[in-house]
Structure formats: C-alpha cells, structure tokens
Design a protein around this motif. Structure first.
Motif, PDB file in Angstrom:
ATOM      1  N   ARG A 253       9.133  -2.057  -1.041  1.00 29.71           N
ATOM      2  CA  ARG A 253       8.107  -3.102  -1.210  1.00 29.71           C
ATOM      3  C   ARG A 253       6.983  -2.927  -0.208  1.00 29.71           C
ATOM      4  NH1 ARG A 253      11.758  -8.460  -2.250  1.00 29.71           N
ATOM      5  NH2 ARG A 253      12.193  -8.030  -4.424  1.00 29.71           N
ATOM      6  N   ARG A 254       7.359  -2.622   1.031  1.00 26.12           N
ATOM      7  CA  ARG A 254       6.330  -2.429   2.054  1.00 26.12           C
ATOM      8  C   ARG A 254       5.439  -1.251   1.714  1.00 26.12           C
ATOM      9  NH1 ARG A 254       9.256  -3.428   7.888  1.00 26.12           N
ATOM     10  NH2 ARG A 254       9.305  -5.691   7.723  1.00 26.12           N
TER      11      ARG A 254
ATOM     12  N   ALA B 285       4.813  -0.072  -1.210  1.00 26.13           N
ATOM     13  CA  ALA B 285       4.023  -0.401  -2.394  1.00 26.13           C
ATOM     14  C   ALA B 285       2.816  -1.260  -2.023  1.00 26.13           C
ATOM     15  CB  ALA B 285       4.868  -1.125  -3.423  1.00 26.13           C
ATOM     16  N   CYS B 286       2.922  -2.013  -0.916  1.00 28.27           N
ATOM     17  CA  CYS B 286       1.831  -2.888  -0.485  1.00 28.27           C
ATOM     18  C   CYS B 286       0.826  -2.163   0.403  1.00 28.27           C
ATOM     19  CB  CYS B 286       2.397  -4.080   0.295  1.00 28.27           C
ATOM     20  SG  CYS B 286       3.366  -5.200  -0.728  1.00 28.27           S
ATOM     21  N   GLN B 287       1.152  -0.957   0.842  1.00 37.94           N
ATOM     22  CA  GLN B 287       0.243  -0.200   1.709  1.00 37.94           C
ATOM     23  C   GLN B 287      -0.946   0.297   0.897  1.00 37.94           C
ATOM     24  OE1 GLN B 287       0.625   0.308   5.020  1.00 37.94           O
ATOM     25  NE2 GLN B 287       2.530  -0.873   5.018  1.00 37.94           N
TER      26      GLN B 287
END
Length: 151
Positions: free
Chosen positions: A140-141, A143-145
């Motif tokens: 998730r992290r 993917a948010c970058q």
C-alpha cells in the motif's frame, strides 16, 4: 497493479534467502520450545485461565522474529510473507515430527505436550498473519508513492 511473476523480481533461492531462513526457522522453533516448556512448567498452559496471557506473549515475541527473519535474509519488506512462509514451513516440519514421535520434547505430561504443540501452531499462524499484514502494508505504501512526472 500487476503482481505477475514477470513484474516482480525473483527473490529467494537465488540470493541465498532460503538458506538463511531455514536455519532461522529451526532456531525460532527451538526458542519456542524453550519458552513453551517454561510456560508449561509455570502452569500458563494448564487451561486454568492463563492461556490468554501465554498466547498474547507469543504474539509479542513473534513480531520481532518476523522482522529479524526478513532482515537476516536481506529481503525487501514486500517479501515478508515469503520469509515467514519458509521459517514457518521449517518449524511445522519439525513440529509434525515431534508431535508424532517425541511429544516429551514439549512436556512430559501428554496433555501439556498437546497444549504446547497447540501454542506452537498458534505462533505459526500469528507469524503468517503478521507477514501478510506487513507485506500488504508495504504494498500500500509503495502504491501511494509518486512515480515521477505523469503527464
């Protein structure tokens, strides 16, 4: 997000992670036996209401074991589940042999040996759940970058 084998780098046997994780699985299994023998001797697995405390302690001790295993194998955080799976597989192989052929390793009393084996299985399940959660969080992290300039 494409998670196919072509988009994910092949990490594991090629970089020696497997060779690091199997001995760690043996080590963590052995440490678990030492802990569970102590908890059994203290009466925490006797079924008199202390089970919950023993199981909570297992959760607390499993968190650093999962992190240590992944780091020792030099795997990225998004490969935590792989690390946990190899260590857990190793521990379960040993656990299956011990339960079937030498339950006295866990405790001299058969009921206590079963309670200790159950607690070890709980520890494996906790490790797998933690591995899944840590890997998912890393995904998730990432993917948010931001991925650079997108026009």
């Amino acid at each position: 997000m494409d998670l196919s084998a072509q988009s994910k780098p092949q990490i594991g046997r090629a970089n020696g992670a497997f060779a690091v994780l199997v001995p760690l699985g043996v080590l963590f299994w052995a440490l678990g036996v030492v802990l569970l023998r102590a908890l059994t001797a203290a009466g925490w697995l006797a079924g008199d209401g202390w089970h919950w405390l023993a199981y909570a302690l297992i959760v607390l001790l499993t968190v650093p074991a999962v992190r240590l295993g992944r780091r020792a194998a030099r795997l990225p955080i998004d490969r935590t589940l792989y690390a946990v799976t190899v260590m857990s597989m190793t521990a379960l192989f040993i656990d299956g042999i011990v339960i079937g052929f030498a339950p006295w390793i866990y405790a001299t009393d058969p009921a206590q040996a079963r309670a200790a084996a159950g607690a070890l299985l709980w520890g494996v399940a906790v490790a797998l759940a933690l591995g899944m959660a840590m890997e998912r969080r890393a995904q998730r992290r990432s993917a948010c970058q931001p991925r650079g300039n997108v026009a």
